[in-house]
Design a protein around this motif. Structure first.
Motif, short mmCIF file in Angstrom:
data_model
loop_
_atom_site.label_atom_id
_atom_site.label_comp_id
_atom_site.label_asym_id
_atom_site.label_seq_id
_atom_site.Cartn_x
_atom_site.Cartn_y
_atom_site.Cartn_z
N ALA A 146 5.51 -4.05 -3.46
CA ALA A 146 6.22 -2.84 -3.89
C ALA A 146 6.95 -3.07 -5.21
O ALA A 146 7.06 -2.16 -6.04
CB ALA A 146 7.21 -2.42 -2.79
N ARG A 147 7.40 -4.31 -5.45
CA ARG A 147 8.16 -4.56 -6.69
C ARG A 147 7.29 -4.43 -7.94
O ARG A 147 7.80 -4.37 -9.06
CB ARG A 147 8.81 -5.95 -6.64
CG ARG A 147 7.86 -7.12 -6.65
CD ARG A 147 8.62 -8.46 -6.66
NE ARG A 147 7.76 -9.60 -6.87
CZ ARG A 147 7.10 -10.24 -5.91
NH1 ARG A 147 7.18 -9.79 -4.67
NH2 ARG A 147 6.35 -11.29 -6.20
N SER A 178 7.16 0.91 2.53
CA SER A 178 7.51 2.27 2.96
C SER A 178 6.23 3.12 2.92
O SER A 178 5.25 2.75 2.25
CB SER A 178 8.55 2.86 2.01
OG SER A 178 7.95 3.04 0.73
N PRO A 179 6.26 4.27 3.62
CA PRO A 179 5.10 5.17 3.52
C PRO A 179 4.83 5.58 2.07
O PRO A 179 3.68 5.73 1.67
CB PRO A 179 5.53 6.38 4.35
CG PRO A 179 6.59 5.87 5.28
CD PRO A 179 7.27 4.74 4.56
N GLN A 180 5.92 5.67 1.28
CA GLN A 180 5.73 6.04 -0.14
C GLN A 180 4.99 4.92 -0.89
O GLN A 180 4.16 5.20 -1.76
CB GLN A 180 7.09 6.30 -0.83
CG GLN A 180 7.81 7.53 -0.36
CD GLN A 180 8.58 7.30 0.96
OE1 GLN A 180 8.56 6.21 1.53
NE2 GLN A 180 9.21 8.34 1.46
N PHE A 185 0.03 3.16 -3.47
CA PHE A 185 -1.11 2.24 -3.64
C PHE A 185 -2.44 2.97 -3.43
O PHE A 185 -3.42 2.72 -4.13
CB PHE A 185 -1.00 1.04 -2.68
CG PHE A 185 0.10 0.07 -3.04
CD1 PHE A 185 0.42 -0.18 -4.36
CD2 PHE A 185 0.82 -0.59 -2.04
CE1 PHE A 185 1.43 -1.07 -4.70
CE2 PHE A 185 1.82 -1.49 -2.38
CZ PHE A 185 2.13 -1.73 -3.70
N SER A 186 -2.46 3.90 -2.48
CA SER A 186 -3.70 4.65 -2.24
C SER A 186 -4.00 5.63 -3.36
O SER A 186 -5.16 5.94 -3.63
CB SER A 186 -3.62 5.43 -0.92
OG SER A 186 -3.74 4.54 0.14
#
Ligand code: SF4
Ligand code: SF4
Length: 293
Positions: A146-147, A178-180, A185-186
């Motif tokens: 995430a970073r 997180s879902p975000q 990423f998707s």
């Protein structure tokens, strides 16, 4: 034979030191590097001798190989051999690209990973653009922490739009996303969720060992990088022909892209087609959006 070979010699050093890297945390001495070069020359010589074969080659080193002139030379040479349909390599693109001018752009392909904590994005992107303009097939990727989100978003903006950017799922850290994060990423990589799974493989049909094998510096053949059993040797009897056979997988699961792409039931040949080795999906990568399975 009609075969894909994943080559991984003894080389296990890298000019970067990514904290998330499972290998390449060591420096090699002259003697070790010489041993690696010898193994590489022997492998290239073997490929050269196989004039009746149809070979796809994929260099998946324990570290960074393409900073080394011997590998640059080997890849250039291999890319011109008639029996080599494709030669691809995993790399961090941290070196000057002049050597690629000697290579055949129709046959040499790159699986280029951007490491935000080690590489300057501008220089990495400039190299991707140069390879793309030179006609080389290429996928670009980043490890999915995430970073790295901001760097990934910028990288996506700066790369040529048609270049596929994959995100490697960090399986051990998925719970912490997180879902975000996952949605992000998707959004970047429509095939991201497929890389988040451990696919059941025990007893399943897999082309590894029949149509694709892993070969080390001594020529020992294994069906893939994940099953240690040696099934033959390139340089000794029984050679490659004796090693190849259909076998069900003996591991419980398979979770690495370079393995599970060969699992029959996933049918990923339909997704990657001719770009299977360098991880380039067929057609426009955006078209894989919404086709999650
Ligand atoms: S560039 Fe690749 S091989 Fe080198 S330290 Fe980073 S992850 Fe490991
Ligand atoms: S499914 Fe994965 S672990 Fe099993 S043989 Fe194929 S590549 Fe190897």
């Amino acid at each position: 034979v009609d075969l894909k070979i994943l080559y991984r010699g003894p080389l296990s050093s890298c000019n970067y030191g990514c904290q998330y890297c499972p290998f390449a945390k060591r420096k090699e001495g002259r003697a070790e590097l010489a041993r690696d070069r010898e193994a590489l020359h022997r492998f290239v010589g073997w490929v050269e001798s196989r004039t009746q074969d149809k070979l796809g080659l994929f260099f998946t080193p324990w570290g960074e190989a393409l900073v080394r002139p011997a590998y640059q030379e080997a890849l250039s040479r291999l890319s011109w051999m008639r029996q080599v349909e494709k030669v691809a390599a995993q790399t961090n693109l941290s070196y000057p690209l002049r050597w690629t001018e000697r290579a055949n752009p129709a046959r040499l392909a790159f699986w280029a990973t951007y490491h935000p904590e080690w590489a300057k994005r501008a220089s990495f992107v400039a190299k991707c653009k140069a390879l793309d303009e030179g006609g080389f097939s290429m996928s670009v990727g980043v490890v999915g922490f995430a970073r790295f989100r901001e760097q990934i978003a910028r990288l996506r903006d700066e790369l040529p739009p048609h270049v596929y950017l994959w995100i490697n799922a960090v399986k051990d850290e998925l719970q912490g996303l997180s879902p975000q994060d996952r949605a992000f990423f998707s959004e970047i990589d429509p095939l991201y969720e497929r890389n988040t799974r451990h696919y059941p493989s025990l007893g399943r049909a897999c082309r590894a060992g029949a149509q694709v094998v892993s070969v080390d510096g001594q020529g020992d053949i294994r069906r893939c990088h994940f099953i240690p059993q040696v099934i033959g040797n390139l340089y000794r009897d029984p050679g490659i022909e004796g090693a190849l056979a259909e076998r069900p997988c003996s591991a419980p699961t398979c979770h690495c892209h370079i393995g599970y792409v060969h699992l029959d039931y996933l049918e990923l040949g339909k997704v990657f087609g001719a770009g299977l080795l360098e991880r380039v999906p067929r057609g426009r990568w955006e078209d894989w959006r919404g086709q999650e399975t």
